[in-house]
Design a protein around this motif. Sequence first.
Motif, PDB file in Angstrom:
ATOM      1  N   LEU A 137     -10.756 -23.782  -6.157  1.00 39.62           N
ATOM      2  CA  LEU A 137      -9.552 -23.892  -6.962  1.00 39.62           C
ATOM      3  C   LEU A 137      -9.672 -25.067  -7.934  1.00 39.62           C
ATOM      4  CD1 LEU A 137      -6.764 -22.699  -7.452  1.00 39.62           C
ATOM      5  CD2 LEU A 137      -5.903 -24.119  -5.587  1.00 39.62           C
ATOM      6  N   THR A 138     -10.192 -26.179  -7.474  1.00 35.54           N
ATOM      7  CA  THR A 138     -10.398 -27.346  -8.342  1.00 35.54           C
ATOM      8  C   THR A 138     -11.356 -27.012  -9.477  1.00 35.54           C
ATOM      9  OG1 THR A 138      -9.986 -28.857  -6.493  1.00 35.54           O
ATOM     10  CG2 THR A 138     -11.161 -29.759  -8.397  1.00 35.54           C
ATOM     11  N   GLU A 139     -12.470 -26.364  -9.150  1.00 38.17           N
ATOM     12  CA  GLU A 139     -13.437 -25.977 -10.184  1.00 38.17           C
ATOM     13  C   GLU A 139     -12.801 -25.051 -11.213  1.00 38.17           C
ATOM     14  OE1 GLU A 139     -16.637 -24.207  -7.991  1.00 38.17           O
ATOM     15  OE2 GLU A 139     -17.311 -26.145  -7.198  1.00 38.17           O
ATOM     16  N   ARG A 140     -12.023 -24.095 -10.766  1.00 39.16           N
ATOM     17  CA  ARG A 140     -11.405 -23.146 -11.692  1.00 39.16           C
ATOM     18  C   ARG A 140     -10.354 -23.825 -12.567  1.00 39.16           C
ATOM     19  NH1 ARG A 140     -10.939 -17.536  -8.173  1.00 39.16           N
ATOM     20  NH2 ARG A 140     -13.156 -17.436  -7.684  1.00 39.16           N
ATOM     21  N   LEU A 141      -9.565 -24.711 -11.970  1.00 40.02           N
ATOM     22  CA  LEU A 141      -8.578 -25.440 -12.758  1.00 40.02           C
ATOM     23  C   LEU A 141      -9.253 -26.364 -13.769  1.00 40.02           C
ATOM     24  CD1 LEU A 141      -5.852 -26.252 -10.095  1.00 40.02           C
ATOM     25  CD2 LEU A 141      -5.571 -24.848 -12.139  1.00 40.02           C
ATOM     26  N   MET A 142     -10.346 -26.987 -13.359  1.00 39.51           N
ATOM     27  CA  MET A 142     -11.076 -27.848 -14.293  1.00 39.51           C
ATOM     28  C   MET A 142     -11.611 -27.029 -15.463  1.00 39.51           C
ATOM     29  SD  MET A 142     -13.051 -30.472 -11.745  1.00 39.51           S
ATOM     30  CE  MET A 142     -13.963 -31.261 -13.042  1.00 39.51           C
ATOM     31  N   GLY A 143     -12.053 -25.827 -15.188  1.00 38.61           N
ATOM     32  CA  GLY A 143     -12.546 -24.954 -16.248  1.00 38.61           C
ATOM     33  C   GLY A 143     -11.443 -24.552 -17.214  1.00 38.61           C
ATOM     34  N   LYS A 144     -10.241 -24.395 -16.720  1.00 34.79           N
ATOM     35  CA  LYS A 144      -9.095 -23.993 -17.566  1.00 34.79           C
ATOM     36  C   LYS A 144      -8.487 -25.162 -18.331  1.00 34.79           C
ATOM     37  CE  LYS A 144      -8.822 -19.620 -16.534  1.00 34.79           C
ATOM     38  NZ  LYS A 144      -9.118 -18.614 -17.515  1.00 34.79           N
ATOM     39  N   THR A 145      -8.695 -26.378 -17.829  1.00 36.76           N
ATOM     40  CA  THR A 145      -8.070 -27.540 -18.469  1.00 36.76           C
ATOM     41  C   THR A 145      -9.046 -28.356 -19.301  1.00 36.76           C
ATOM     42  OG1 THR A 145      -8.433 -28.934 -16.518  1.00 36.76           O
ATOM     43  CG2 THR A 145      -6.324 -27.741 -16.662  1.00 36.76           C
ATOM     44  N   GLY A 146     -10.275 -27.921 -19.373  1.00 33.36           N
ATOM     45  CA  GLY A 146     -11.247 -28.635 -20.199  1.00 33.36           C
ATOM     46  C   GLY A 146     -12.126 -29.615 -19.465  1.00 33.36           C
ATOM     47  N   GLY A 147     -12.108 -29.559 -18.147  1.00 28.24           N
ATOM     48  CA  GLY A 147     -13.073 -30.359 -17.390  1.00 28.24           C
ATOM     49  C   GLY A 147     -12.518 -31.648 -16.840  1.00 28.24           C
ATOM     50  N   GLU A 148     -13.444 -32.588 -16.665  1.00 27.74           N
ATOM     51  CA  GLU A 148     -13.130 -33.850 -16.014  1.00 27.74           C
ATOM     52  C   GLU A 148     -12.226 -34.719 -16.872  1.00 27.74           C
ATOM     53  OE1 GLU A 148     -17.402 -34.088 -13.712  1.00 27.74           O
ATOM     54  OE2 GLU A 148     -16.916 -35.590 -15.205  1.00 27.74           O
ATOM     55  N   THR A 149     -11.586 -35.660 -16.178  1.00 32.23           N
ATOM     56  CA  THR A 149     -10.720 -36.607 -16.865  1.00 32.23           C
ATOM     57  C   THR A 149     -11.511 -37.735 -17.450  1.00 32.23           C
ATOM     58  OG1 THR A 149     -10.368 -37.824 -14.794  1.00 32.23           O
ATOM     59  CG2 THR A 149      -8.735 -36.137 -15.399  1.00 32.23           C
TER      60      THR A 149
END
Length: 149
Positions: A137-149
């Motif tokens: 879920l974290t990986e998928r959300l990161m993919g949708k939000t543009g990655g790492e902070t």
Amino acid sequence: MEKVDRLYHLVWMSRPLMQVAELAVEQGLEGSGLTVRMRAVLEVLRENGALPVPEIARHLQIQRQYVQVMVNETLAEGLTEQRPNPRHKRSPLLALTDKGQALIEGAVARERVLLEAIGDGFEEQEIATALDVVRRLTERLMGKTGGET
């Protein structure tokens, strides 16, 4: 309850989980001289060996500038030391000192005792499944939000 509803609740339950986890970590650090921020840096170095600040930031998934503040605290307390970085002259490696190694090992040992106590009643497979779901879920959300902070 639908799958989407369960995912919604899973995502939003992560905040209170992290808040109580941070409180538990903070309580476990009482008397050690460590802050939660310092502990985070020490744990990354414990797990990965000497690293430059940008790599520590990647592991913690927070901005490099903020990690630099955290690193400065560990340096000031003698928990870490800078070493030359053969790959990058302007970005030294940060390594645990003996004092830092002892403190993080003690903190992790206390946390493991707590986890053993609260883990009673959970099956190993349940924990493995939960960990897998959170990672994906974290990986998928990161993919949708543009990655790492």
